[in-house]
Enzyme design. Structure first.
Site, short mmCIF file in Angstrom:
data_model
loop_
_atom_site.label_atom_id
_atom_site.label_comp_id
_atom_site.label_asym_id
_atom_site.label_seq_id
_atom_site.Cartn_x
_atom_site.Cartn_y
_atom_site.Cartn_z
N HIS A 33 -73.95 -28.61 65.86
CA HIS A 33 -72.83 -28.30 64.95
C HIS A 33 -73.18 -28.59 63.49
O HIS A 33 -72.32 -28.90 62.68
CB HIS A 33 -71.55 -29.03 65.38
CG HIS A 33 -71.01 -28.54 66.69
ND1 HIS A 33 -70.20 -27.43 66.79
CD2 HIS A 33 -71.23 -28.97 67.96
CE1 HIS A 33 -69.92 -27.21 68.07
NE2 HIS A 33 -70.54 -28.12 68.81
N THR A 34 -74.47 -28.54 63.22
CA THR A 34 -74.92 -28.72 61.83
C THR A 34 -75.24 -27.38 61.18
O THR A 34 -75.27 -27.29 59.97
CB THR A 34 -76.19 -29.60 61.77
OG1 THR A 34 -77.09 -29.10 62.75
CG2 THR A 34 -75.90 -31.05 62.07
N GLY A 121 -74.68 -23.12 77.55
CA GLY A 121 -75.08 -23.71 76.28
C GLY A 121 -76.52 -23.39 75.94
O GLY A 121 -77.14 -24.04 75.09
N SER A 125 -75.76 -15.30 74.95
CA SER A 125 -75.25 -14.20 74.12
C SER A 125 -76.19 -13.92 72.95
O SER A 125 -76.42 -12.76 72.61
CB SER A 125 -73.82 -14.47 73.65
OG SER A 125 -73.72 -15.72 73.03
N GLU A 157 -71.17 -11.70 66.62
CA GLU A 157 -70.29 -12.78 67.13
C GLU A 157 -69.03 -12.88 66.28
O GLU A 157 -67.92 -12.99 66.79
CB GLU A 157 -71.01 -14.13 67.08
CG GLU A 157 -72.22 -14.24 67.98
CD GLU A 157 -71.88 -14.65 69.40
OE1 GLU A 157 -70.72 -14.97 69.70
OE2 GLU A 157 -72.81 -14.62 70.24
N ASP A 169 -78.77 -20.09 67.08
CA ASP A 169 -79.12 -19.46 68.36
C ASP A 169 -79.90 -18.16 68.16
O ASP A 169 -80.91 -17.92 68.81
CB ASP A 169 -77.85 -19.17 69.17
CG ASP A 169 -77.03 -20.42 69.39
OD1 ASP A 169 -77.51 -21.51 69.07
OD2 ASP A 169 -75.88 -20.29 69.88
N TYR A 219 -64.06 -24.08 69.13
CA TYR A 219 -65.27 -24.06 68.29
C TYR A 219 -64.89 -23.71 66.85
O TYR A 219 -65.26 -24.41 65.90
CB TYR A 219 -66.26 -23.03 68.84
CG TYR A 219 -67.55 -22.93 68.06
CD1 TYR A 219 -68.68 -23.66 68.41
CD2 TYR A 219 -67.66 -22.07 66.96
CE1 TYR A 219 -69.87 -23.55 67.70
CE2 TYR A 219 -68.83 -21.96 66.24
CZ TYR A 219 -69.94 -22.70 66.61
OH TYR A 219 -71.11 -22.59 65.89
C1 GLA Z 1 -73.27 -22.74 69.47
C2 GLA Z 1 -73.34 -21.87 68.21
C3 GLA Z 1 -74.40 -22.37 67.25
C4 GLA Z 1 -74.26 -23.87 66.99
C5 GLA Z 1 -74.10 -24.63 68.31
C6 GLA Z 1 -73.80 -26.08 68.09
O1 GLA Z 1 -74.44 -22.60 70.21
O2 GLA Z 1 -73.61 -20.53 68.53
O3 GLA Z 1 -74.36 -21.64 66.05
O4 GLA Z 1 -73.20 -24.13 66.13
O5 GLA Z 1 -73.08 -24.09 69.11
O6 GLA Z 1 -74.86 -26.72 67.49
#
Ligand code: GLA
Length: 389
Positions: A33-34, A121, A125, A157, A169, A219
């Site tokens: 989440h950075t 996780g 996608s 997205e 990602d 989120y």
């Molecule tokens: C998901 C989001 C990413 C990132 C992570 C958390 O995977 O798609 O952009 O924010 O959560 O690190």
């Protein structure tokens, strides 16, 4: 995944052959989440991913079939609405985003499938988006850069799926290289490849099989909290340029706690920002530790990240906390939730000699408590988006 199997399915559906492309899912060592806060992340591509056979069909119609979900759809490439089925919407969105970036995408036929678990996780996608961004750019003679592919996936997205994700990602899926993690500065987009061969240790994922769904509001709510805090600190300091929490310090946060009433910042927003600032420090600590080859320190920071994700950012769930406890009990060096959270996997850094005992115990204890087996996924760092000959 089986290329032959996919080609056979394509021949069955559309006749003839197409070109095969693949794009991977990802892991992330630390920095959660950075990305949307302008910070650092430490991802790597995995060997599992999405594979697609694609062939331009000379019309303006897209005909797409998801082999795994048995979903088929057709739509004009420029259709303003597009398909409803989520997996087809990704294909639709990416094609539109490529067109916006100047690639002359017209109709195509495609069959796709994947072996990266959905909702674990591991960014299934992003793998799907990157596979089509790469493949359509290639087949329609586009000249966009790899970064454009990353941004086309992210925009898909945001605009078509409703998840305001960061860039980690899609970046990992497009840019991945076998055997290497990547340290990405999400503000400047500079990155470095890091050979990752921790002697005596292994990375392993434990998939709780609790499905996560990032498209919903939790989120996006967290992202919004971070943005609100950054905006409030900017309001307190007009002389500075504060774009994200990356530009904020612990002192800024303390000051905001005192002056927050007028600025409509809630205790929850502050708690979330506290996590992000802590994570920023942890990523830097991990960078130092990696340079020194100090994997015990890497592991300690991973446990702290788990604590933060669970208590401050509140993106864990009972099953993931349980897996984290089991890791501690088995003296695993580091363990934490990986990815967006709300389910999915833990990532574990474990000494070679403890690996078997840990994975066995995780499966047994988890099954005894929750009635289903978690899935053990040894991490092998693989390559990014590519054409398969
Ligand atoms: C998901 C989001 C990413 C990132 C992570 C958390 O995977 O798609 O952009 O924010 O959560 O690190």
């Amino acid at each position: 995944m089986e290329k032959q199997h996919l080609l056979a399915a394509f021949a069955d559906k559309f006749g003839g052959e197409g070109t095969v492309f693949a794009s991977p899912g990802r892991i992330n060592l630390i920095g959660e989440h950075t990305d949307y806060n302008g910070g650092f992340v430490f991802p790597g591509a995995v060997q599992q991913g999405i594979m697609a056979v694609i062939r331009p069909n000379g019309t303006d119609l897209v005909r797409a079939f998801s082999l795994d979900l048995n979903e088929y759809g057709e739509w004009p490439v420029n259709d303003p609405k597009g398909p409803e089925e989520t997996c087809l919407r990704f294909v639709y969105g990416v094609a539109r985003e490529l067109i916006e970036r100047g690639v002359e995408v017209s109709g195509f036929d495609t069959v796709f499938a994947g072996d990266v678990p959905l909702g674990a996780g591991m960014s299934s996608s992003a793998a799907l988006e990157s596979c089509f961004a790469f493949g359509l750019n290639d087949l329609f003679h586009g000249t966009i850069s790899k970064w454009d592919m990353v941004l086309a996936g992210q925009a898909t997205e945001h605009k078509y799926i409703g998840c305001n994700c960061g860039i980690m990602d899609q970046f990992a899926s497009v840019f991945g290289q076998a055997g290497k993690l990547m340290r990405l500065d999400c503000r400047s987009r500079e990155f470095e490849y890091f050979p990752f061969e921790p002697k005596g240790y292994r990375l392993v994922l434990v998939n709780s099989c609790v499905k996560h769904e990032l498209a919903g509001s939790p989120y996006n709510d967290r992202r919004r909290s971070c943005e609100k805090v950054a905006e409030a600190i900017q309001a307190l300091h007009p002389e500075r340029k504060i774009e994200t929490l990356r530009d904020c310090t612990w002192e800024d946060l303390e000051e905001l706690k005192i002056k927050n009433e007028k600025l409509k910042i809630t205790a929850e927003d502050l708690q979330r920002a506290t996590f992000v600032l802590g994570e920023k420090d942890r990523v830097l600590a991990v960078c130092d530790a990696l340079v020194k080859g100090d994997y015990e320190e890497v592991g300690r920071q991973m446990y702290r990240t788990h604590e933060g994700l669970s208590r401050e950012y509140e993106v864990s769930c009972e099953e993931l906390d349980f897996l984290n406890d089991i890791a501690k009990e088995c003296r695993v060096t580091g363990s934490r939730i990986m990815g967006g959270g709300f389910g999915g996997c833990t990532i574990n850094l474990v000494k070679d000699e403890l690996y078997d005992a840990f994975t066995r115990r995780a499966v047994e204890a988890f099954e005894a408590k929750y009635g289903h087996k978690p899935i053990i996924i040894p991490v092998v760092i693989g390559d990014g988006s590519r054409k398969i000959d």
